[in-house]
Design a protein around this motif. Structure first.
Motif, PDB file in Angstrom:
ATOM      1  N   VAL A  24      40.548  39.663  38.892  1.00  0.00           N
ATOM      2  CA  VAL A  24      40.000  39.751  40.236  1.00  0.00           C
ATOM      3  C   VAL A  24      40.963  39.066  41.192  1.00  0.00           C
ATOM      4  O   VAL A  24      41.663  38.117  40.824  1.00  0.00           O
ATOM      5  N   GLY A  25      40.998  39.568  42.413  1.00  0.00           N
ATOM      6  CA  GLY A  25      41.852  38.968  43.417  1.00  0.00           C
ATOM      7  C   GLY A  25      41.132  37.893  44.197  1.00  0.00           C
ATOM      8  O   GLY A  25      39.927  37.673  44.029  1.00  0.00           O
ATOM      9  N   LYS A  26      41.878  37.221  45.048  1.00  0.00           N
ATOM     10  CA  LYS A  26      41.321  36.168  45.890  1.00  0.00           C
ATOM     11  C   LYS A  26      41.177  36.700  47.307  1.00  0.00           C
ATOM     12  O   LYS A  26      42.153  37.015  47.978  1.00  0.00           O
ATOM     13  N   GLY A  27      39.940  36.814  47.756  1.00  0.00           N
ATOM     14  CA  GLY A  27      39.676  37.292  49.105  1.00  0.00           C
ATOM     15  C   GLY A  27      39.148  36.187  49.999  1.00  0.00           C
ATOM     16  O   GLY A  27      38.831  35.089  49.531  1.00  0.00           O
ATOM     17  N   GLY A  30      35.607  35.387  48.725  1.00  0.00           N
ATOM     18  CA  GLY A  30      35.348  35.307  47.289  1.00  0.00           C
ATOM     19  C   GLY A  30      36.200  36.284  46.516  1.00  0.00           C
ATOM     20  O   GLY A  30      37.133  36.897  47.057  1.00  0.00           O
ATOM     21  N   PRO A  31      35.890  36.477  45.225  1.00  0.00           N
ATOM     22  CA  PRO A  31      36.700  37.345  44.375  1.00  0.00           C
ATOM     23  C   PRO A  31      36.706  38.798  44.846  1.00  0.00           C
ATOM     24  O   PRO A  31      35.694  39.313  45.311  1.00  0.00           O
ATOM     25  N   LEU A  32      37.885  39.426  44.707  1.00  0.00           N
ATOM     26  CA  LEU A  32      38.031  40.842  45.034  1.00  0.00           C
ATOM     27  C   LEU A  32      38.071  41.646  43.744  1.00  0.00           C
ATOM     28  O   LEU A  32      38.857  41.336  42.844  1.00  0.00           O
ATOM     29  N   PRO A  33      37.274  42.682  43.593  1.00  0.00           N
ATOM     30  CA  PRO A  33      37.272  43.453  42.347  1.00  0.00           C
ATOM     31  C   PRO A  33      38.532  44.284  42.186  1.00  0.00           C
ATOM     32  O   PRO A  33      39.211  44.625  43.154  1.00  0.00           O
ATOM     33  N   THR A  34      38.865  44.601  40.952  1.00  0.00           N
ATOM     34  CA  THR A  34      39.934  45.529  40.603  1.00  0.00           C
ATOM     35  C   THR A  34      39.302  46.626  39.749  1.00  0.00           C
ATOM     36  O   THR A  34      38.154  46.502  39.322  1.00  0.00           O
ATOM     37  N   PRO A  35      40.049  47.715  39.457  1.00  0.00           N
ATOM     38  CA  PRO A  35      39.457  48.769  38.621  1.00  0.00           C
ATOM     39  C   PRO A  35      38.907  48.260  37.286  1.00  0.00           C
ATOM     40  O   PRO A  35      37.853  48.706  36.835  1.00  0.00           O
ATOM     41  N   GLY A  36      39.620  47.346  36.646  1.00  0.00           N
ATOM     42  CA  GLY A  36      39.127  46.815  35.378  1.00  0.00           C
ATOM     43  C   GLY A  36      37.834  46.051  35.547  1.00  0.00           C
ATOM     44  O   GLY A  36      36.888  46.188  34.759  1.00  0.00           O
ATOM     45  N   ALA A  37      37.763  45.230  36.583  1.00  0.00           N
ATOM     46  CA  ALA A  37      36.548  44.456  36.835  1.00  0.00           C
ATOM     47  C   ALA A  37      35.384  45.375  37.178  1.00  0.00           C
ATOM     48  O   ALA A  37      34.236  45.136  36.765  1.00  0.00           O
ATOM     49  N   GLU A  38      35.675  46.448  37.911  1.00  0.00           N
ATOM     50  CA  GLU A  38      34.616  47.387  38.284  1.00  0.00           C
ATOM     51  C   GLU A  38      34.049  48.087  37.048  1.00  0.00           C
ATOM     52  O   GLU A  38      32.840  48.329  36.957  1.00  0.00           O
ATOM     53  N   ALA A  39      34.913  48.403  36.083  1.00  0.00           N
ATOM     54  CA  ALA A  39      34.443  49.057  34.859  1.00  0.00           C
ATOM     55  C   ALA A  39      33.504  48.148  34.083  1.00  0.00           C
ATOM     56  O   ALA A  39      32.461  48.586  33.565  1.00  0.00           O
ATOM     57  N   VAL A  40      33.844  46.873  33.988  1.00  0.00           N
ATOM     58  CA  VAL A  40      32.977  45.922  33.295  1.00  0.00           C
ATOM     59  C   VAL A  40      31.711  45.676  34.091  1.00  0.00           C
ATOM     60  O   VAL A  40      30.612  45.536  33.537  1.00  0.00           O
ATOM     61  N   ALA A  57      33.764  30.962  41.151  1.00  0.00           N
ATOM     62  CA  ALA A  57      35.078  31.585  40.959  1.00  0.00           C
ATOM     63  C   ALA A  57      35.627  32.075  42.301  1.00  0.00           C
ATOM     64  O   ALA A  57      34.883  32.577  43.151  1.00  0.00           O
ATOM     65  N   ARG A  58      36.950  31.929  42.476  1.00  0.00           N
ATOM     66  CA  ARG A  58      37.587  32.310  43.737  1.00  0.00           C
ATOM     67  C   ARG A  58      38.626  33.415  43.567  1.00  0.00           C
ATOM     68  O   ARG A  58      39.095  33.989  44.536  1.00  0.00           O
ATOM     69  N   GLY A  59      39.052  33.653  42.323  1.00  0.00           N
ATOM     70  CA  GLY A  59      40.112  34.641  42.100  1.00  0.00           C
ATOM     71  C   GLY A  59      41.493  34.064  42.287  1.00  0.00           C
ATOM     72  O   GLY A  59      42.473  34.809  42.421  1.00  0.00           O
ATOM     73  N   ALA A  60      41.613  32.726  42.287  1.00  0.00           N
ATOM     74  CA  ALA A  60      42.907  32.086  42.491  1.00  0.00           C
ATOM     75  C   ALA A  60      43.779  32.226  41.252  1.00  0.00           C
ATOM     76  O   ALA A  60      43.288  32.421  40.136  1.00  0.00           O
TER      77      ALA A  60
END
Length: 502
Positions: A24-27, A30-40, A57-60
Motif C-alpha cells: 500500500v502507498g502512503k497518502g 492514510g494508506p493508498l490501495p494497489t492492485p494487489g491490496a485490492e484483490a485481497v 498503518a500509514r503506508g510508509a
C-alpha cells in the motif's frame, strides 16, 4: 538452502500459503490501495483498509502491518507493506517495491517459513517490478548462521516465494535474473560476514578461485613469490606485517561474441588494523568488511558469466592483511609499484590505495575499454555522504555512467569531483607522490587522485568508494541486513550491460 521463487497465474483464492504480501502507498489521509491490496480486500469483504486504519498503518516505507485473515482467505496472515508516497504522475519506483518486498520478507521471519505469496506488490507486475519483487524478497530472506552453534528453534526466513501475476510465463525471465543477482549478493555478504581469522588472504583467494572455477572462469592466483617476481611492491608492502601472506587473484570471463573488454578491480584487505598508523580500538571490529570491494568484483564477474553476457571481464583482486609487526611497512618507506611509480608512505592506514595501485597497473596492461574499481577506501566517504550513499569519481563519462546505472539498480551513489588543486596534497619531496595528504581535507577526492596515477590516459574509469554502504552497522532496513550488504554488485552489473550496449 537459499529460498526458492516462482510465479503463478492461478487466482489468489485458489492458492494456499502461510502468508500473502501486498503493498500500500502512503497518502495524505492514510494508506493508498494497489492492485494487489485490492484483490485481497475483495477476499476480506472490503475490510482490509479499515483494518489498516484501525491499526494505525500509514503506508510508509519499511512499515509492515500483519493482519489476520480470520479464515476469509487461503492464508492465515496478510502482511501489508508500505511503499511510501507514489511518484509524481503515479506509481512507485522499482527501488520502493524492492525495499517493500525485502521488509516484508524480514518481517515474516519465523511466521511464514513455508510459502509467502507476493500479490502484485506496488501495481501491475511489469518486468522491472517483477525483478524488484524477486530481488527484494530473496535479499530480505538472507541470514548468516555459519557461526551460530544452536540454530534449533530460531526464527527462520521464508523459504519459498510465489509471485502472483497475470501470466506466469512472462515472469520466468525476470525472476531467474533476480535469482542470479541474489545469489551473487549472497556470496558477497557471506564473504564480508566471515571473520578475519577464517578469511585471511590465502583463504579469500581460494574462495574466490573456487567461485570462479564453478562459473567456468579462467583463474590465476599469485602468492608472495609470484608477487615479488611480478613487481607488486604495493601488495607486498601492505601484506608484509602479517604472518599470513598476501595474494593477487585474477578471474577472467570471455563471453561469446564479446566486443567490449571491462576490467574490474576490488580492494581485498581481509582485516585492517591500520598497521603502524594503528586505528582506535573503537569500531575496529568493523574492519572485517575491508575486503567488500574484492568480494563484490569476484561475485560480479561470476554473475556476468552466469548471465552469459557478450563481454570480456577480468577481475583483478589484490588481497592482504594490514597488521603492525616488526616486518610491517612504515611511514617514511618508499614503495615501488608494478608500473614503476614510487610512493612515499605517510600513513600506513591509507593501505587500500597502495594495494589497488598494483592491481590497477596490472588491469591496465590488458588494454580494457573501461576500468571499474570499488573499495572501502576512505572514512571521508562516510563524512561526506553518510553510510548509505557511495561516492563515485573518475573520468567524467564513466563516473556519470556508473551513477546513472546505480539509479536504476537501487544502490545510492553520488558523483564527486576531482578538483585539480587537491592533487597537490599528494606531492612528495622524495618520491612521485605520498600515499595520503597531510591535512586530510577532501580525503575521498584525494584518494581518487592517487588511484588516477595508475590509470592510463584516455581510458574511461570509475572509482566507487563504498566505505559506508558496503557494511550496515545499524539495524536492518528494507532488504538490507545488518553486516555485509552486497553493494555495489547490482551497479557494476548494470554498468557492464550499458557498456555492452554502447
Amino acid at each position: 538452502m537459499p529460498p526458492t521463487i516462482s510465479a503463478t497465474d492461478r487466482p489468489l483464492e485458489k492458492l494456499s500459503a502461510d502468508a500473502v504480501v501486498v503493498g500500500v502507498g502512503k497518502g495524505p489521509d492514510g494508506p493508498l490501495p494497489t492492485p494487489g491490496a485490492e484483490a485481497v480486500d475483495r477476499l476480506l469483504g472490503g475490510r482490509l483498509l479499515t483494518a489498516l486504519a484501525n491499526l494505525g498503518a500509514r503506508g510508509a516505507e519499511d512499515e509492515v502491518t500483519r493482519v489476520a485473515s480470520l479464515g476469509q482467505g487461503p492464508f492465515p496472515v496478510i502482511a501489508v507493506v508500505g511503499l511510501g508516497a507514489p511518484r509524481t504522475g503515479g506509481g512507485y519506483a522499482p527501488e520502493a517495491v524492492r525495499r517493500a518486498a525485502g521488509a516484508a520478507s524480514r518481517a515474516l521471519s519465523g511466521r511464514a517459513s513455508v510459502v509467502t505469496l507476493l500479490a502484485a506488490v506496488g501495481g501491475t507486475p511489469d518486468e522491472q517490478r517483477l525483478h524488484a519483487v524477486g530481488e527484494g524478497s530473496l535479499l530480505g530472506a538472507y541470514e548468516f548462521t555459519a557461526y551460530k552453534s544452536d540454530t534449533d528453534g530460531r526464527p527462520t526466513p521464508p523459504r519459498e516465494f510465489t509471485v502472483v501475476v497475470p501470466d506466469a510465463g512472462d515472469a520466468k525471465a525476470p525472476l531467474q535474473r533476480a535469482r542470479a543477482v541474489a545469489d551473487a549478493i549472497t556470496l558477497v555478504r557471506d564473504l564480508v560476514n566471515t571473520p578475519p581469522n577464517d578469511l585471511y588472504p590465502a583463504e579469500l583467494a581460494a574462495r574466490g578461485a573456487a567461485a570462479g572455477k564453478a562459473a567456468g572462469l579462467k583463474v590465476e592466483v599469485l602468492d608472495e613469490a609470484a608477487l615479488a617476481a611480478g613487481g607488486y611492491g604495493g601488495v607486498l608492502a601492505v601484506g608484509g606485517g602479517s604472518a599470513r601472506g598476501p595474494r593477487l587473484l585474477r578471474l577472467t570471463y570471455s563471453g561469446k561474441k564479446a566486443r567490449t573488454k571491462v576490467a574490474l578491480v576490488g580492494k581485498g584487505i581481509t582485516f585492517d588494523s591500520g598497521g603502524l598508523s594503528i586505528k582506535p580500538a573503537a569500531n575496529m571490529h568493523h574492519m572485517t568488511s575491508d575486503m567488500a570491494g574484492a568480494a563484490a568484483v569476484i561475485a560480479t564477474v561470476c554473475l556476468v558469466a552466469e548471465l552469459g553476457l557478450p563481454v570480456e571481464v577480468t577481475a583483478t583482486v589484490p588481497i592482504a592483511e594490514n597488521l603492525p609487526s616488526g616486518t610491517a611497512y612504515r611511514p617514511a618507506d618508499v614503495v615501488t609499484f608494478r608500473n614503476g611509480k614510487k610512493a612515499e608512505i605517510t600513513n600506513t592506514d591509507a593501505e587500500g590505495r597502495v594495494i589497488l595501485a598494483d592491481a590497477l597497473a596490472r588491469a591496465a596492461e590488458d588494454s580494457p575499454d573501461a576500468i571499474l574499481e570499488t573499495s572501502t577506501l576512505t572514512g571521508a566517504q562516510l563524512v561526506a555522504l553518510g553510510s548509505r550513499t557511495a561516492g563515485v569519481m573518475g573520468s567524467d563519462d564513466m563516473r556519470d555512467a556508473v551513477v546513472a546505472a546505480s539509479a536504476r539498480s537501487g544502490e545510492a551513489m553520488w558523483a564527486m569531483p576531482m578538483p585539480a588543486e587537491l592533487r597537490r596534497g599528494l606531492d612528495s619531496p622524495i618520491a612521485d607522490f605520498v600515499n595520503a595528504n597531510a591535512d586530510r581535507m577532501g580525503g575521498m577526492l584525494v584518494g581518487a587522485h592517487f588511484l588516477a596515477e595508475f590509470v592510463p590516459a584516455g581510458v574511461p574509469w570509475a572509482h566507487i568508494d563504498i566505505a559506508g554502504p558496503s557494511y550496515n552497522t545499524g539495524a536492518p532496513w528494507g532488504y538490507t541486513p545488518k553486516g555485509g550488504t552486497g553493494v555495489p554488485v547490482r551497479t557494476l552489473l548494470a554498468t557492464i550491460e550499458d557498456l555492452i550496449a554502447g
